[in-house]
Motif scaffolding. Structure first.
Motif, short mmCIF file in Angstrom:
data_model
loop_
_atom_site.label_atom_id
_atom_site.label_comp_id
_atom_site.label_asym_id
_atom_site.label_seq_id
_atom_site.Cartn_x
_atom_site.Cartn_y
_atom_site.Cartn_z
N SER A 62 78.09 8.83 11.08
CA SER A 62 76.69 9.17 11.33
C SER A 62 75.80 8.61 10.22
O SER A 62 76.14 8.71 9.04
N GLY A 63 74.68 8.03 10.60
CA GLY A 63 73.76 7.47 9.62
C GLY A 63 73.11 8.52 8.75
O GLY A 63 72.61 8.22 7.66
N ASN A 64 73.09 9.79 9.21
CA ASN A 64 72.42 10.85 8.47
C ASN A 64 73.39 11.82 7.79
O ASN A 64 72.96 12.88 7.32
N TRP A 65 74.68 11.47 7.73
CA TRP A 65 75.64 12.45 7.24
C TRP A 65 75.39 12.82 5.77
O TRP A 65 75.55 13.98 5.39
N GLU A 66 74.96 11.85 4.95
CA GLU A 66 74.73 12.14 3.54
C GLU A 66 73.55 13.10 3.38
O GLU A 66 73.59 14.01 2.54
N ARG A 67 72.49 12.90 4.18
CA ARG A 67 71.35 13.80 4.09
C ARG A 67 71.74 15.19 4.58
O ARG A 67 71.33 16.20 4.00
N GLU A 68 72.56 15.27 5.65
CA GLU A 68 73.00 16.57 6.13
C GLU A 68 73.87 17.27 5.10
O GLU A 68 73.71 18.47 4.86
N PHE A 69 74.74 16.51 4.47
CA PHE A 69 75.61 17.10 3.45
C PHE A 69 74.77 17.59 2.27
O PHE A 69 74.99 18.70 1.75
N GLY A 70 73.79 16.79 1.84
CA GLY A 70 72.92 17.20 0.74
C GLY A 70 72.07 18.41 1.10
O GLY A 70 71.85 19.29 0.27
N GLY A 71 71.60 18.45 2.36
CA GLY A 71 70.80 19.58 2.81
C GLY A 71 71.62 20.87 2.81
O GLY A 71 71.12 21.94 2.43
N LEU A 72 72.86 20.78 3.24
CA LEU A 72 73.74 21.94 3.24
C LEU A 72 73.99 22.46 1.82
O LEU A 72 73.95 23.66 1.56
N LYS A 73 74.23 21.51 0.91
CA LYS A 73 74.49 21.89 -0.49
C LYS A 73 73.27 22.59 -1.08
O LYS A 73 73.39 23.63 -1.74
N HIS A 74 72.09 22.03 -0.81
CA HIS A 74 70.86 22.64 -1.33
C HIS A 74 70.65 24.02 -0.73
O HIS A 74 70.28 24.97 -1.44
N TYR A 75 70.89 24.13 0.57
CA TYR A 75 70.69 25.41 1.27
C TYR A 75 71.61 26.49 0.71
O TYR A 75 71.18 27.61 0.43
N LYS A 76 72.86 26.13 0.52
CA LYS A 76 73.84 27.12 0.06
C LYS A 76 73.60 27.53 -1.39
O LYS A 76 73.78 28.69 -1.76
N ASN A 77 73.16 26.56 -2.22
CA ASN A 77 73.02 26.84 -3.65
C ASN A 77 71.64 27.32 -4.06
O ASN A 77 71.51 28.04 -5.05
N GLN A 78 70.60 26.93 -3.31
CA GLN A 78 69.23 27.19 -3.75
C GLN A 78 68.45 28.17 -2.89
O GLN A 78 67.43 28.70 -3.33
N VAL A 79 68.88 28.40 -1.66
CA VAL A 79 68.13 29.30 -0.77
C VAL A 79 68.85 30.65 -0.73
O VAL A 79 69.98 30.74 -0.22
N PRO A 80 68.25 31.70 -1.26
CA PRO A 80 68.89 33.02 -1.22
C PRO A 80 69.10 33.49 0.22
O PRO A 80 68.37 33.09 1.13
N GLU A 81 70.12 34.33 0.41
CA GLU A 81 70.41 34.82 1.76
C GLU A 81 69.24 35.64 2.30
O GLU A 81 68.50 36.29 1.57
N HIS A 82 69.09 35.57 3.63
CA HIS A 82 68.03 36.32 4.31
C HIS A 82 68.57 36.75 5.66
O HIS A 82 69.32 35.98 6.30
N PRO A 83 68.25 37.94 6.13
CA PRO A 83 68.81 38.42 7.41
C PRO A 83 68.46 37.57 8.62
O PRO A 83 69.14 37.64 9.64
N ASN A 84 67.40 36.76 8.52
CA ASN A 84 67.00 35.92 9.66
C ASN A 84 67.32 34.45 9.45
O ASN A 84 66.82 33.58 10.17
N LEU A 85 68.18 34.16 8.46
CA LEU A 85 68.69 32.81 8.24
C LEU A 85 70.21 32.85 8.34
O LEU A 85 70.84 33.76 7.81
N ILE A 86 70.79 31.86 8.99
CA ILE A 86 72.24 31.85 9.18
C ILE A 86 72.96 31.69 7.84
O ILE A 86 72.47 31.01 6.93
N LYS A 87 74.09 32.34 7.72
CA LYS A 87 74.90 32.25 6.50
C LYS A 87 75.87 31.09 6.61
O LYS A 87 76.52 30.89 7.64
N ILE A 88 75.97 30.32 5.52
CA ILE A 88 76.96 29.26 5.41
C ILE A 88 78.07 29.76 4.48
O ILE A 88 77.79 30.22 3.36
N PHE A 89 79.32 29.68 4.93
CA PHE A 89 80.42 30.25 4.16
C PHE A 89 81.21 29.21 3.38
O PHE A 89 81.55 29.41 2.22
N HIS A 90 81.53 28.09 4.02
CA HIS A 90 82.46 27.15 3.40
C HIS A 90 82.08 25.72 3.82
O HIS A 90 81.81 25.46 4.98
#
Length: 323
Positions: A45-73
């Motif tokens: 996928s041409g966007n896989w690096e951006r998706e991977f970076g977005g996931l990393k940022h989301y998991k590390n920088q965005v605090p959990e919220h009841p209306n946002l999905i949780k990423i586990f692994h």
């Protein structure tokens, strides 16, 4: 099962939920029987690096919220990576998983009740506000990407998440993307694009229509006062002119409760009687004095002067003959 990678040992596939050109989503369970949604992203996928970076940022920088999905692994497996997240509730039979999404709810019920809509969208606005406060935009809000976990609405499919510091690439679903981005007139991402998409999502929820039918509303729906409020809201959130759109979560939240406010109507009125005519005159002037039109204009004037001169000569000749 449907090319489920053998080197993913910690999770066993239950069923395939969705499949695209570059990735797949499975319902899986771990060794103790806990269910998760597992998304596999191929590195073709041409966007896989951006998706991977977005996931990393989301998991590390965005605090959990009841209306946002949780990423586990999240795990990199060479030619692909995968991540696990909360699985949507099952609205199907025990052996026939039907994910609880807003899209499926609309398919089953059609136009949702005003109380249901407010409950769902109040939660989504809270989650979106939390996301924006972390300087992150979602970029792909739509009914398919809103799931229910234990009955609570959550923004999911965060693979297109991006920070507000990047130039926006056109990756969202087009019916939910503001027109200025589709036309290429705007490139810098702002949180407003999520409000526009949420407005289109609200349109689907109260009209029962697909987003590509916007702004069509059947007359029987508009007999309901609360639906008329929703209709007014979406016309503000999804106005073709960016200047008239809702600009903040608070404005959207107030409008959802029926507090549209007089300033939007006043702004629209003033624009129509003052600024719009000025813009039209300016556009006409620009059109006339563009290089091509300027040449046509000067040729027209020259022809007119020549013709007028010829007519003047003819008139003088006739007057001399008369004398």
């Amino acid at each position: 099962m449907y090319n489920y990678p053998k080197n993913i040992k910690a999770y066993q596939p239950v069923c395939l939920c969705g499949q695209g050109a570059y990735g797949s989503v499975y319902l899986v369970c771990d060794a103790v029987g806990t269910f998760y949604a597992l998304k596999i992203v191929r590195k073709t996928s041409g966007n896989w690096e951006r998706e991977f970076g977005g996931l990393k940022h989301y998991k590390n920088q965005v605090p959990e919220h009841p209306n946002l999905i949780k990423i586990f692994h999240i795990e990199d497996c060479g030619d692909f990576f995968y991540y696990t997240m909360e699985a949507a509730d099952n609205w199907g039979e025990t052996n026939n998983y039907t994910p609880a999404t807003l899209a499926n709810l609309i398919k089953m019920q059609g136009s949702l009740s005003p109380d249901t809509i407010r409950t769902i969208f109040d939660g989504l606005l809270d989650g979106l506000e939390h996301l924006h406060n972390a300087d992150v935009i979602h970029r792909d809000i739509k009914p398919d990407n809103i799931i229910f976990v234990d009955g609570v609405a959550k923004l999911s499919d965060i693979g297109l998440l991006d920070t507000t510091t990047h130039t926006l690439s056109l990756v969202g679903t087009q019916d939910f993307v503001p027109p200025e981005y589709l036309l290429g007139d705007a490139k810098n991402p702002t949180p407003e694009i999520d409000l526009y998409a949420l407005g289109k999502t609200l349109y689907c929820a109260f009209s029962g229509n697909d987003a590509n039918q916007f702004p069509l509303i059947t007359p029987d729906i508009l007999k309901n006062t609360e639906y008329r409020t929703f209709n007014k809201l979406i016309r503000l959130a999804c106005a073709s002119d960016r200047a008239f759109r809702l600009k903040s979560i608070d404005e959207f939240r107030n409008a959802l409760q029926g507090n549209i406010g007089w300033k939007y109507e006043l702004k629209r009125f003033l624009f129509n009687i003052t600024l719009r005519p000025i813009f039209l005159v300016f556009a006409v002037i620009c059109y006339i004095f563009s290089k091509k039109r300027w040449k046509e204009y000067t040729e027209f004037v020259a022809d007119f002067v020549t013709t007028a001169g010829a007519v003047n000569v003819d008139l003088r000749s006739l007057m001399s003959a008369g004398e």
